[in-house]
Structures are given as structure tokens and as C-alpha cells.
Design a protein around this motif. Structure first.
Motif, PDB file in Angstrom:
ATOM      1  N   SER A 105       0.803  -0.961   0.049  1.00  0.00           N
ATOM      2  CA  SER A 105       0.008  -0.068  -0.034  1.00  0.00           C
ATOM      3  C   SER A 105       1.001   1.471  -0.033  1.00  0.00           C
ATOM      4  O   SER A 105       0.581   2.267  -0.585  1.00  0.00           O
ATOM      5  N   SER A 106       2.040   1.326   0.605  1.00  0.00           N
ATOM      6  CA  SER A 106       2.826   2.366   0.706  1.00  0.00           C
ATOM      7  C   SER A 106       3.152   2.746  -0.890  1.00  0.00           C
ATOM      8  O   SER A 106       3.349   4.018  -1.182  1.00  0.00           O
ATOM      9  N   PHE A 107       3.493   1.722  -1.641  1.00  0.00           N
ATOM     10  CA  PHE A 107       4.098   2.150  -2.994  1.00  0.00           C
ATOM     11  C   PHE A 107       2.650   2.609  -3.833  1.00  0.00           C
ATOM     12  O   PHE A 107       2.866   3.499  -4.442  1.00  0.00           O
ATOM     13  N   VAL A 108       1.545   2.226  -3.584  1.00  0.00           N
ATOM     14  CA  VAL A 108       0.336   2.633  -4.223  1.00  0.00           C
ATOM     15  C   VAL A 108       0.082   4.191  -3.744  1.00  0.00           C
ATOM     16  O   VAL A 108      -0.211   5.029  -4.489  1.00  0.00           O
ATOM     17  N   GLU A 109       0.308   4.500  -2.505  1.00  0.00           N
ATOM     18  CA  GLU A 109       0.340   5.803  -2.019  1.00  0.00           C
ATOM     19  C   GLU A 109       1.239   6.672  -2.723  1.00  0.00           C
ATOM     20  O   GLU A 109       0.902   8.026  -3.089  1.00  0.00           O
ATOM     21  N   GLN A 110       2.648   6.114  -2.987  1.00  0.00           N
ATOM     22  CA  GLN A 110       3.592   6.958  -3.371  1.00  0.00           C
ATOM     23  C   GLN A 110       3.121   7.354  -5.037  1.00  0.00           C
ATOM     24  O   GLN A 110       3.222   8.623  -5.194  1.00  0.00           O
ATOM     25  N   LEU A 111       2.624   6.519  -5.599  1.00  0.00           N
ATOM     26  CA  LEU A 111       2.088   6.669  -6.985  1.00  0.00           C
ATOM     27  C   LEU A 111       0.971   7.743  -7.198  1.00  0.00           C
ATOM     28  O   LEU A 111       0.986   8.574  -8.019  1.00  0.00           O
ATOM     29  N   LYS A 112       0.060   7.499  -6.136  1.00  0.00           N
ATOM     30  CA  LYS A 112      -1.021   8.526  -6.014  1.00  0.00           C
ATOM     31  C   LYS A 112      -0.476   9.904  -5.737  1.00  0.00           C
ATOM     32  O   LYS A 112      -1.217  10.983  -6.466  1.00  0.00           O
ATOM     33  N   VAL A 113       0.454  10.247  -5.051  1.00  0.00           N
ATOM     34  CA  VAL A 113       1.085  11.458  -4.732  1.00  0.00           C
ATOM     35  C   VAL A 113       1.789  12.005  -6.022  1.00  0.00           C
ATOM     36  O   VAL A 113       1.542  13.140  -6.588  1.00  0.00           O
ATOM     37  N   LEU A 114       2.613  10.986  -6.556  1.00  0.00           N
ATOM     38  CA  LEU A 114       3.199  11.458  -7.737  1.00  0.00           C
ATOM     39  C   LEU A 114       2.373  11.705  -9.022  1.00  0.00           C
ATOM     40  O   LEU A 114       2.727  12.674  -9.718  1.00  0.00           O
ATOM     41  N   LEU A 115       1.272  11.158  -9.113  1.00  0.00           N
ATOM     42  CA  LEU A 115       0.335  11.296 -10.314  1.00  0.00           C
ATOM     43  C   LEU A 115      -0.993  12.131 -10.124  1.00  0.00           C
ATOM     44  O   LEU A 115      -1.658  12.293 -10.638  1.00  0.00           O
ATOM     45  N   LYS A 116      -0.947  12.738  -8.860  1.00  0.00           N
ATOM     46  CA  LYS A 116      -2.381  13.538  -8.593  1.00  0.00           C
ATOM     47  C   LYS A 116      -2.783  14.447  -9.628  1.00  0.00           C
ATOM     48  O   LYS A 116      -3.847  14.876  -9.654  1.00  0.00           O
ATOM     49  N   ASP A 117      -1.771  15.378  -9.866  1.00  0.00           N
ATOM     50  CA  ASP A 117      -2.289  16.453 -10.850  1.00  0.00           C
ATOM     51  C   ASP A 117      -2.037  16.158 -12.345  1.00  0.00           C
ATOM     52  O   ASP A 117      -2.178  16.946 -13.434  1.00  0.00           O
ATOM     53  N   VAL A 118      -1.730  14.718 -12.807  1.00  0.00           N
ATOM     54  CA  VAL A 118      -1.534  14.282 -14.139  1.00  0.00           C
ATOM     55  C   VAL A 118      -2.883  14.205 -14.462  1.00  0.00           C
ATOM     56  O   VAL A 118      -3.455  13.339 -14.268  1.00  0.00           O
ATOM     57  N   ASP A 119      -3.389  14.677 -15.834  1.00  0.00           N
ATOM     58  CA  ASP A 119      -4.425  14.451 -16.499  1.00  0.00           C
ATOM     59  C   ASP A 119      -4.235  14.096 -17.869  1.00  0.00           C
ATOM     60  O   ASP A 119      -3.758  15.045 -18.456  1.00  0.00           O
ATOM     61  N   VAL A 120      -4.598  12.968 -18.357  1.00  0.00           N
ATOM     62  CA  VAL A 120      -4.101  12.706 -19.862  1.00  0.00           C
ATOM     63  C   VAL A 120      -5.365  12.196 -20.460  1.00  0.00           C
ATOM     64  O   VAL A 120      -6.090  11.343 -19.903  1.00  0.00           O
ATOM     65  N   ASP A 121      -5.591  12.771 -21.724  1.00  0.00           N
ATOM     66  CA  ASP A 121      -6.746  12.303 -22.533  1.00  0.00           C
ATOM     67  C   ASP A 121      -5.919  12.011 -23.690  1.00  0.00           C
ATOM     68  O   ASP A 121      -5.344  12.768 -24.626  1.00  0.00           O
ATOM     69  N   LEU A 122      -5.771  10.563 -24.373  1.00  0.00           N
ATOM     70  CA  LEU A 122      -5.037  10.080 -25.126  1.00  0.00           C
ATOM     71  C   LEU A 122      -5.835  10.510 -26.756  1.00  0.00           C
ATOM     72  O   LEU A 122      -5.163  10.168 -27.626  1.00  0.00           O
ATOM     73  N   ASP A 123      -7.180  10.824 -26.418  1.00  0.00           N
ATOM     74  CA  ASP A 123      -7.837  11.225 -27.732  1.00  0.00           C
ATOM     75  C   ASP A 123      -7.598  12.459 -27.972  1.00  0.00           C
ATOM     76  O   ASP A 123      -8.170  12.818 -29.042  1.00  0.00           O
ATOM     77  N   ALA A 124      -7.169  13.430 -27.094  1.00  0.00           N
ATOM     78  CA  ALA A 124      -7.004  15.009 -27.419  1.00  0.00           C
ATOM     79  C   ALA A 124      -6.059  15.106 -28.562  1.00  0.00           C
ATOM     80  O   ALA A 124      -4.967  14.455 -28.373  1.00  0.00           O
ATOM     81  N   PRO A 125      -6.334  16.182 -29.299  1.00  0.00           N
ATOM     82  CA  PRO A 125      -5.079  16.460 -30.074  1.00  0.00           C
ATOM     83  C   PRO A 125      -3.720  17.084 -29.618  1.00  0.00           C
ATOM     84  O   PRO A 125      -3.889  17.646 -28.561  1.00  0.00           O
ATOM     85  N   LEU A 126      -2.777  16.936 -30.350  1.00  0.00           N
ATOM     86  CA  LEU A 126      -1.468  17.322 -29.798  1.00  0.00           C
ATOM     87  C   LEU A 126      -1.636  18.837 -29.549  1.00  0.00           C
ATOM     88  O   LEU A 126      -2.073  19.459 -30.373  1.00  0.00           O
TER      89      LEU A 126
END
Length: 108
Positions: free
Chosen positions: A82-103
Motif C-alpha cells: 500500500s505504501s507504493f500505491v500511495e507514492q504513486l497517487k502522490v506523484l500522479l495526483k495532478d496528471v490528467d491525460v486524454d489520449l484522444d485529445a489533439p497534440l
């Protein structure tokens, strides 16, 4: 030899284009489908429908390697704690990715 069908499309400012209707019909493409580009060294380009079941050959080879390793050495598998999962959540909390959005202009 039968004459080749020819159609033309235009690139937008973001290098996007519409696949001409004749090509869409020939390849049986629908909205959301993927197309694959095959390029020869002489510059000739072919396009074809790329179906989800076609898969990525590099990914397929990698997954085969993982499967063989796991089968040979199941004792090496470890659960994600669970500590690894929490670290990932902290690192990725502000990342929003839309793979269908234009570049964006910065991505090109």
C-alpha cells in the motif's frame, strides 16, 4: 493492371487530416477505429485498418517474455504494498491525460 484509386486530403495546422470517404469505405473504417501506416524506404506509404486484436508486436513479445519468466520463477512475484500505491497517487495526483485529445503546439 487495374487503375489505382486516388484521393487527396489536406493536413491541418496540427498535422491532422480526414481520411477520404473512399478510403474509409475500402478499409471498412468507423469512427474511433485505428489505422496503421507502413512506410517503405523509397517513401511509398501504405495504410491499413489496425484492429484491436492486431496488437503491438513489441508488446506481444514483451508479454510473452514476462509470461515465460513468471512461469519459470513464480517465487519472484511480490505483491505491491500500500505504501507504493500511495507514492504513486502522490506523484500522479495532478496528471490528467486524454489520449484522444489533439497534440498541443508544444508536443509537436
Amino acid at each position: 493492371m487495374p487503375a489505382l484509386a486516388q484521393e487527396i486530403s489536406k493536413l491541418t495546422d496540427r498535422y491532422q487530416t480526414t481520411v477520404p470517404s473512399g478510403v474509409r469505405k475500402q478499409l471498412n473504417l468507423e469512427k474511433g477505429d485505428h489505422i496503421r501506416y507502413l512506410t517503405e524506404p523509397n517513401g511509398r506509404v501504405y495504410i491499413e485498418a489496425a484492429h484491436a486484436d492486431d496488437g503491438d508486436p513489441a508488446l506481444g513479445a514483451f508479454l510473452d517474455l514476462l509470461e515465460a519468466d513468471i512461469s519459470a520463477h513464480p517465487e519472484r512475484l511480490r505483491a505491491i504494498d500500500s505504501s507504493f500505491v500511495e507514492q504513486l497517487k502522490v506523484l500522479l495526483k495532478d496528471v490528467d491525460v486524454d489520449l484522444d485529445a489533439p497534440l498541443s503546439d508544444d508536443d509537436e
